[in-house]
Design an enzyme around this catalytic site. Structure first.
Site, PDB file in Angstrom:
ATOM      1  N   ALA A  13      -8.495  -6.962 -22.024  1.00 24.37           N
ATOM      2  CA  ALA A  13      -8.293  -5.670 -21.389  1.00 24.37           C
ATOM      3  C   ALA A  13      -8.576  -4.492 -22.306  1.00 24.37           C
ATOM      4  O   ALA A  13      -8.834  -3.382 -21.836  1.00 24.37           O
ATOM      5  CB  ALA A  13      -6.857  -5.576 -20.861  1.00 24.37           C
ATOM      6  N   GLY A  16     -13.652  -6.661 -26.297  1.00 26.84           N
ATOM      7  CA  GLY A  16     -14.430  -7.866 -26.060  1.00 26.84           C
ATOM      8  C   GLY A  16     -14.852  -8.471 -27.380  1.00 26.84           C
ATOM      9  O   GLY A  16     -14.972  -7.764 -28.387  1.00 26.84           O
ATOM     10  N   ARG A  17     -15.081  -9.783 -27.378  1.00 23.89           N
ATOM     11  CA  ARG A  17     -15.473 -10.480 -28.589  1.00 23.89           C
ATOM     12  C   ARG A  17     -16.569 -11.483 -28.252  1.00 23.89           C
ATOM     13  O   ARG A  17     -16.543 -12.097 -27.184  1.00 23.89           O
ATOM     14  CB  ARG A  17     -14.289 -11.256 -29.180  1.00 23.89           C
ATOM     15  CG  ARG A  17     -13.153 -10.385 -29.660  1.00 23.89           C
ATOM     16  CD  ARG A  17     -11.830 -11.128 -29.670  1.00 23.89           C
ATOM     17  NE  ARG A  17     -11.367 -11.431 -28.325  1.00 23.89           N
ATOM     18  CZ  ARG A  17     -10.771 -10.552 -27.527  1.00 23.89           C
ATOM     19  NH1 ARG A  17     -10.562  -9.317 -27.952  1.00 23.89           N
ATOM     20  NH2 ARG A  17     -10.379 -10.882 -26.309  1.00 23.89           N
ATOM     21  N   HIS A 234     -11.152 -17.615 -16.273  1.00 24.14           N
ATOM     22  CA  HIS A 234      -9.946 -16.804 -16.414  1.00 24.14           C
ATOM     23  C   HIS A 234      -9.427 -17.027 -17.834  1.00 24.14           C
ATOM     24  O   HIS A 234      -9.173 -18.170 -18.232  1.00 24.14           O
ATOM     25  CB  HIS A 234      -8.892 -17.204 -15.395  1.00 24.14           C
ATOM     26  CG  HIS A 234      -7.676 -16.328 -15.433  1.00 24.14           C
ATOM     27  ND1 HIS A 234      -6.496 -16.667 -14.812  1.00 24.14           N
ATOM     28  CD2 HIS A 234      -7.453 -15.126 -16.017  1.00 24.14           C
ATOM     29  CE1 HIS A 234      -5.602 -15.719 -15.013  1.00 24.14           C
ATOM     30  NE2 HIS A 234      -6.163 -14.775 -15.751  1.00 24.14           N
ATOM     31  N   ASP A 235      -9.281 -15.954 -18.599  1.00 19.59           N
ATOM     32  CA  ASP A 235      -8.949 -16.114 -20.015  1.00 19.59           C
ATOM     33  C   ASP A 235      -7.652 -16.882 -20.228  1.00 19.59           C
ATOM     34  O   ASP A 235      -7.518 -17.618 -21.215  1.00 19.59           O
ATOM     35  CB  ASP A 235      -8.939 -14.768 -20.754  1.00 19.59           C
ATOM     36  CG  ASP A 235      -8.060 -13.707 -20.102  1.00 19.59           C
ATOM     37  OD1 ASP A 235      -7.321 -14.023 -19.141  1.00 19.59           O
ATOM     38  OD2 ASP A 235      -8.118 -12.549 -20.555  1.00 19.59           O
ATOM     39  N   THR A 236      -6.702 -16.756 -19.322  1.00 22.76           N
ATOM     40  CA  THR A 236      -5.465 -17.522 -19.464  1.00 22.76           C
ATOM     41  C   THR A 236      -5.728 -19.019 -19.289  1.00 22.76           C
ATOM     42  O   THR A 236      -5.155 -19.854 -19.996  1.00 22.76           O
ATOM     43  CB  THR A 236      -4.402 -17.060 -18.454  1.00 22.76           C
ATOM     44  OG1 THR A 236      -4.201 -15.656 -18.598  1.00 22.76           O
ATOM     45  CG2 THR A 236      -3.079 -17.772 -18.694  1.00 22.76           C
ATOM     46  N   THR A 258      -2.060  -8.298 -23.998  1.00 21.22           N
ATOM     47  CA  THR A 258      -1.680  -7.192 -23.123  1.00 21.22           C
ATOM     48  C   THR A 258      -0.650  -7.662 -22.099  1.00 21.22           C
ATOM     49  O   THR A 258       0.284  -6.934 -21.755  1.00 21.22           O
ATOM     50  CB  THR A 258      -2.931  -6.638 -22.422  1.00 21.22           C
ATOM     51  OG1 THR A 258      -3.849  -6.174 -23.414  1.00 21.22           O
ATOM     52  CG2 THR A 258      -2.567  -5.486 -21.498  1.00 21.22           C
ATOM     53  N   ASN A 295       3.861 -13.641 -14.561  1.00 17.52           N
ATOM     54  CA  ASN A 295       3.275 -12.524 -15.302  1.00 17.52           C
ATOM     55  C   ASN A 295       4.373 -11.597 -15.811  1.00 17.52           C
ATOM     56  O   ASN A 295       5.244 -11.173 -15.043  1.00 17.52           O
ATOM     57  CB  ASN A 295       2.346 -11.716 -14.402  1.00 17.52           C
ATOM     58  CG  ASN A 295       0.968 -12.304 -14.304  1.00 17.52           C
ATOM     59  OD1 ASN A 295       0.816 -13.521 -14.299  1.00 17.52           O
ATOM     60  ND2 ASN A 295      -0.041 -11.461 -14.231  1.00 17.52           N
TER      61      ASN A 295
END
Length: 481
Positions: A13, A16-17, A234-236, A258, A295
């Site tokens: 959020a 970026g990498r 999804h990053d999670t 975040t 969340n």
């Protein structure tokens, strides 16, 4: 074995990498090729993602990687771009913190009551779920002109490859997927007035997504063909795939950054009314697993305070917070009142005052209030998840950026009364490359991938310091009317 690295494009959020990973079945080395900011843009009342800046950052990163074996993309969930009949993007994607979805859920619930919606999709209520975003866009010119909807990683994959698809772990956050079947919830979509024809066919982690287009190869200096692999986008989901849990371990996880995503990895969803009332979500992971979690606002609370204080360095704040009085005041870190940006120190003080607790007077006290509150929210989420899923928890794994926050990790161990294993910090990027390597035949199953992470990455263990009575009292204080 590949001699060239895998490239993980990992979008968060705030940044970026592009990270490369050289790995074998027994070795794993990460290297950051490029990092770039992710700055939302407000145009009038609307909050958007600067998607072209993100795409530019990706190209810049791939230019720095050198030749790679394959590429995978993960990012946050729910947000999307709309394409017209020519495949052109219809404006910048909206940010999930945009307020256009306020009170839209109630309109959807007149068509599909909340209990039926949960029983069919297993997704927690959040005002920014894709279902509500599409409901908010109903009757707009943009949606009327749209022929395709691509979630953020799928949109960027399309620009890199020219191929369209909808990755399942991210699609499971739309509130339009049945977690029991791993397919669209057609009846729910029809009743809610959502056209599932906007979504390209589903893809699963490990599927081939395409190859870098010739102009992308020219732009990045890479030599084709370079395949793009569908990862757990999804990053999670990627982060959970990299949790270094031992075989057979009864573990819980907290993916911190975040947001804090606190929960369990299950074989099947929990779709009970009690689960809905507790606002747990059933999102899909790799190998057909279910990410059963809640969340929590996460380090967003502290990030917003840092922005308000114009204090970019968190180190002195954490040092001072460690010396501040513990559990002096706590807030509900899951409260949607903290979702929007702006004036976070004042909102935290107001929340403390509303529950009859002392307001934080200093930056150190505010920081300690945030970290205590996050640890308390972690405790509450994991305790409830274990009860609702009828699953014991013996150890908590903290992965993601918050794994570097020693105070938060220790407070979480104290609050939960369980050992905490912190790391890896770059869990999403690791999960991304692990799926690529499995698709490439370098690694075997999920357990082998986790053993590789445990054996090669730096991990820190935190032991609870004493009984949890003070945390129980803080929970009661926060729950009091």
């Amino acid at each position: 074995m590949p001699t060239t690295p895998y490239a993980a494009i990992d979008l968060g959020a705030s940044s970026g990498r592009v990270i490369t990973a050289q790995l074998t079945p027994t070795t794993l080395n990460l290297s950051e090729a490029h990092r770039f900011p992710n700055r939302p843009v407000r145009t009038g009342p609307a909050l958007h993602w600067d998607i072209l800046a993100l795409y530019t950052g990706i190209l810049d990163g791939l230019r720095k990687t050198g030749q790679v074996t394959s590429v995978g993309i993960d990012s946050w969930a729910v947000d999307h771009g709309l394409l017209d009949a020519d495949g052109a993007l219809l404006g910048n994607p909206f940010h999930y913190r945009d307020t256009r979805t306020d009170h839209v859920a109630e309109q959807v619930w007149t068509r599909v009551p909340p209990a039926e919606l949960y029983a069919a999709t297993g997704l927690q209520y959040a005002p920014f779920n894709t279902l509500y975003q599409l409901a908010a866009a109903r009757d707009t010119a943009r949606l009327a002109a749209a022929r395709t909807l691509l979630l953020i990683p799928d949109l960027l994959t399309y620009w890199l490859t020219g191929e369209q698809g909808t990755e399942l772990t991210n699609a499971s956050t739309t509130q339009l997927i049945d977690p029991r079947t791993g397919d669209w919830a057609h009846e729910i979509a029809a009743r809610a007035g959502i056209d599932l024809g906007l979504f390209p066919p589903l893809r699963r982690p490990g599927d081939r997504a395409g190859e870098l287009l010739p102009h992308v190869l020219d732009e990045t200096g890479l030599t084709g063909p370079v395949p793009v692999t569908t990862v757990a986008s999804h990053d999670t989901a990627s982060a959970v795939a990299a949790v270094p849990a031992a075989d057979g371990e009864n573990f819980a996880y907290i993916c911190t950054g975040t947001w804090s995503l606190a929960g369990l990895e299950l074989d099947a969803p929990v779709l009970t009314e009690a689960s809905r009332a507790a606002n747990f979500t059933n999102e899909l992971g790799v190998d057909g697993t279910v990410r059963y979690l809640r969340n929590i606002m996460g380090l967003w609370l502290l990030q917003e305070c840092q922005r308000a204080w114009d204090e970019p360095d968190v180190t002195p704040l954490l040092r001072a917070a460690a010396q501040a009085e513990g559990l002096r005041s706590v807030v509900d870190a899951s409260d949607a009142g903290f979702l929007a940006p702006g004036a976070m120190p004042e909102r935290i003080a107001t929340a403390c005052r509303a529950t009859g607790q002392p307001e934080p007077r200093t930056r150190a006290e505010t920081t300690r209030c945030i970290l205590d509150s996050l640890a308390l929210a972690h405790r509450g989420a994991l305790t409830q998840a274990a009860r609702l899923a009828d699953r014991p928890v013996d150890v908590v794994h903290i992965v993601g950026g918050g794994a570097r926050n020693a105070l938060l990790c220790q407070l979480t161990a104290d609050a939960c009364g369980l050992p905490v294993v912190a790391g890896p910090a770059e869990a999403a990027a690791l999960g991304n490359v692990l799926v690529q390597a499995r698709a490439d035949g370098v690694l075997g199953d999920r357990a082998a991938a986790r053993r590789l992470v445990a054996g090669t990455q730096s991990l820190t263990r935190y032991t609870p310091r004493g009984p949890t009575a003070a945390w129980t009292a803080a929970e009661a204080r926060l729950a009091a009317p």
